[in-house]
Write an enzyme that holds these catalytic residues in place. Structure first.
Site, short mmCIF file in Angstrom:
data_model
loop_
_atom_site.label_atom_id
_atom_site.label_comp_id
_atom_site.label_asym_id
_atom_site.label_seq_id
_atom_site.Cartn_x
_atom_site.Cartn_y
_atom_site.Cartn_z
N GLU A 275 -13.86 -25.19 14.21
CA GLU A 275 -12.67 -24.48 14.68
C GLU A 275 -12.01 -25.18 15.87
OE1 GLU A 275 -13.18 -20.41 16.12
OE2 GLU A 275 -15.21 -20.89 16.75
N LYS B 219 -18.28 -23.61 15.62
CA LYS B 219 -17.59 -24.02 16.85
C LYS B 219 -16.95 -25.38 16.66
CE LYS B 219 -17.11 -21.09 18.60
NZ LYS B 219 -17.68 -19.78 18.39
N HIS C 104 -32.05 -28.87 -0.95
CA HIS C 104 -31.61 -28.16 -2.15
C HIS C 104 -30.14 -28.39 -2.46
CE1 HIS C 104 -35.45 -26.15 -2.58
NE2 HIS C 104 -35.43 -25.90 -1.28
N LYS D 287 -7.31 -14.55 17.90
CA LYS D 287 -8.45 -14.01 18.64
C LYS D 287 -8.91 -12.69 18.06
CE LYS D 287 -11.36 -14.04 22.04
NZ LYS D 287 -12.51 -14.94 21.81
N ASN E 177 2.66 -4.70 13.87
CA ASN E 177 1.33 -5.31 13.71
C ASN E 177 0.70 -4.69 12.47
OD1 ASN E 177 1.68 -6.50 16.16
ND2 ASN E 177 0.01 -5.44 17.20
C1 F6R Z 1 -15.14 -17.79 16.32
C2 F6R Z 1 -14.57 -16.47 16.49
C3 F6R Z 1 -14.44 -15.61 15.30
C4 F6R Z 1 -14.77 -14.15 15.67
C5 F6R Z 1 -14.49 -13.23 14.48
C6 F6R Z 1 -14.87 -11.79 14.77
O1 F6R Z 1 -15.22 -18.47 17.53
O2 F6R Z 1 -14.20 -16.09 17.57
O3 F6R Z 1 -15.24 -16.04 14.25
O4 F6R Z 1 -16.11 -14.08 16.05
O5 F6R Z 1 -13.13 -13.29 14.15
O6 F6R Z 1 -14.13 -11.29 15.84
P1 F6R Z 1 -14.61 -10.03 16.63
O7 F6R Z 1 -15.89 -10.37 17.30
O8 F6R Z 1 -13.51 -9.72 17.58
O9 F6R Z 1 -14.82 -8.94 15.61
#
Ligand code: F6R
Length: 625
Positions: A505, A502, A521, A620, A100
């Protein structure tokens, strides 16, 4: 993003690896693979696409092994195909690694290794690591020494899992500014980059801290620092209940998580705000049993610390950044302290202007977002006070911030953040109330009023969710749109941004959010009868002005949609479609206005047949920069 798992014990490794990988699916991936030691020989099985492809392969081959590592890959270097999927082997075919993170100097290493006769089979940065270990092992004949030699050459942040048929009863794990943990069972061990993957087997977790190597064998786990010194650390017990990853009758996790929001609000509020008459309580003793390593969390900033704060600096990405924008309005209003909100990735290569009079707040659902972690680490190194808001008390963010507010959301499986957004916003209200109470920046009566209103929010959210069928019907009228514009002002400007994020995506429809006053603008140029304009409109300081901006869109024949409160007759005259919410104080309205927009995006995406829970290209947990 990428996930690492491993198993060593007396059971069959393949089903354990597969089940552990399933728990990491929600993080987003595009290929998967395992390496196992079968009858003393290394076997690598991998497949592009969903985990079910790897599962079919494993079902066909039926490998018999009790030791193995596995991986879900989210492509960074090289397209998502079988070849680039992990594990990657060395030239001898006896060693395999999963990885990773990013090896930043992989190009020069690859050149050097190729010049020395190594053959590469993938386009990944990862493969240099297996060849480096191969070289080092040839010199030393000792795997630990070889790994230590290899990591000395690597630049970047990474976690690794390594197996070798030369040591068929061992797994080696490496963590360098990443996240990796070993789960300890009865005479068996589990490796995972996210402890969610091992909680089905054990709640005894040994975390690898920065720049550490673990040697896992049937005798247990030995930890070493990169310089070879032995590290002694006891495992910690995490929540004994494994995370339940179950749709519970909902068609998608996203739908379930949208519907969980009133409960989440009650849990988060219930943890820190017991009664309107009582102060907000972030003390660690008020925790609900989570542990972050062996330290408990809370906000430990004293009144004297808070008095010193001249500026609050919020860093976050994506949806968490939008929560940070809501936080700005709330903190400035209640605490009278100037607040800046920055996209964490924009902090790279810049002089971060923070000092001992700054409070830097990092917001991250996962607590693992590389850019957010880098920004808060730099702020800390410059003497800023720091605070984290996260859903994961076991995350990297939790380790590096002395002050931590944990949102009580449970795991968020759907890639698109919904319940964690609302909980992050709730935490900003609570934080601002806490600071206001400590510093006396607003009258006690106003604090009491806001607390009472906050505690009433979950019931209002339930009312919106109870009408979701109406939202569905109204949303689907716009499912064929190619471009959608969202506008809002003040507290609801971040909601316009979040609504647009939202929609794009989940449905892949192009959408942009703007401060309503900005429409004229520039963005107004895109408006015509084919473009829906969604206005977030709540009675209060900016109501009339928002309405005027909506009129500008109407004059360009845009399709007019609003999120507006029940009984708003003015809205009825201007908008073709209204997604209703119950009446609410403008100051708390983001906790409601976002919900119809989440539902709209969900229903449109589902109608269009999109992969709602795992939209294409997304992860995620964004652990690379
Ligand atoms: C949108 C979404 C992403 C996260 C972003 C930050 O639905 O989930 O924009 O908000 O990648 O992720 P975290 O909160 O885990 O730092």
């Amino acid at each position: 993003m990428c996930g690492i798992v491993g198993y060593l014990g007396s059971s069959q490794a393949a089903p354990v690896l597969l089940s552990s990988l399933r728990c990491l699916e929600y993080r987003g991936y595009d290929s998967a693979g395992v390496a196992i030691i079968e009858n003393g020989e290394l076997a690598v099985l991998k497949a592009a696409g969903k985990l079910s492809n790897l599962e079919s392969l494993l079902n066909t081959k039926q490998p018999q092994a009790t030791v193995g590592i596995g991986h879900t890959r989210w492509a960074t270097h090289g397209v998502p195909n079988d070849q680039n999927a992990h594990p990657h082997t060395d030239c001898t075919g006896t060693l395999a690694i999963v990885h990773n993170g990013i090896i930043e100097n992989y190009q020069s290493l690859r050149q050097e290794l190729s010049d020395n006769g190594h053959t590469f089979e993938s386009d990944t940065d990862t493969e240099v690591v297996s060849h480096l270990i191969e070289d080092e092992f040839r010199g030393s004949g000792d795997m630990l020494t070889a790994i230590r030699g290899a990591v000395r050459r690597l630049e970047g942040a990474y976690a690794l899992g390594v197996v070798s048929q030369i040591f068929p009863e061992k797994i080696y794990a490496v963590n360098h500014h990443y996240s990796l943990a070993v789960g300890l069972g009865e005479n068996e061990s589990y490796l995972a980059s996210d402890s969610v993957a091992v909680r089905q087997y054990t709640n005894k977790i040994l975390r690898l801290e920065q720049s550490e190597i673990a040697e896992i064998s049937t005798e247990g786990v030995k930890l070493y620092a990169f310089d070879g010194t032995t590290v002694n650390r006891s495992p910690v017990e995490v929540d004994s209940n494994p995370y339940v990853i179950d749709k519970e009758g909902h068609k998608h996790f996203l739908h379930k998580e949208i519907h969980e929001q009133p409960l989440i609000m009650r849990q988060t509020l219930g943890k820190y705000l017991h009664h309107p008459e009582k102060p907000v309580d972030f003390s660690a003793a008020n925790g609900s049993g989570h542990h972050c390593g062996d330290s408990s969390y809370g906000v430990h900033l004293s009144k004297e610390d808070l008095k010193k704060v001249r500026r609050i600096f919020i860093v976050a990405c994506g949806t968490a950044y939008h929560a940070g924008l809501v936080g700005k309005y709330v903190l400035e209003e209640l605490c009278g302290i100037p607040v800046e909100v920055e996209i964490a990735s924009e902090m790279r290569g810049r002089n971060l202007l923070v000092n001992g009079e700054t409070l830097t707040v990092a917001v991250s659902q996962s607590g693992e977002t590389a850019d957010t972690l880098a920004a808060i680490t730099e702020a800390k190194s410059k003497g800023s006070m720091t605070l984290g808001i996260t859903n994961r008390p076991d995350s990297h963010l939790a380790q590096i911030t002395p002050n931590l507010i944990v949102t009580e959301c449970g795991i968020e499986v759907s890639v698109a953040a919904t319940k964690t957004f609302v909980a992050q916003c709730a935490c900003f209200y609570l934080l601002a109330l806490h600071i206001a109470e400590e510093l006396g920046t607003i009258p006690a009566a106003r604090i009491l009023e806001i607390k009472a209103q906050l505690l009433a929010i979950p019931a209002l959210q339930e009312q919106i969710l109870a009408r979701e069928d109406v939202v569905r019907l109204k949303s689907l009228r716009h499912a064929e749109a190619h471009d959608v514009v969202f506008i809002g002002r003040g507290m609801n400007y971040p909601i316009a941004l979040e609504g647009a994020l939202k929609l794009k995506e989940l449905s892949y429809i192009h959408a942009s959010g703007y401060a309503a006053g900005e429409l004229k603008h520039g963005p107004i140029a895109v408006l015509d009868r084919n473009v829906p304009v969604i206005t977030v409109l709540v009675p209060g300081a900016v109501y009339e002005k928002t309405l005027s901006n909506a009129q500008e869109a109407r004059a360009r024949n845009a399709q007019m949609i609003a999120v507006a409160i029940d009984g708003d007759e003015q809205a009825t005259k201007i908008f073709d479609t209204i997604l209703r919410i119950p009446p609410v104080d403008e100051f708390l309205s983001p906790l409601l206005t976002v919900i119809p927009l989440q539902l709209l995006s969900y229903f449109i995406a589902d109608y269009l047949g999109k992969d709602v829970d795992q939209p294409r290209n997304l992860a995620k947990s964004v652990t690379v920069e």
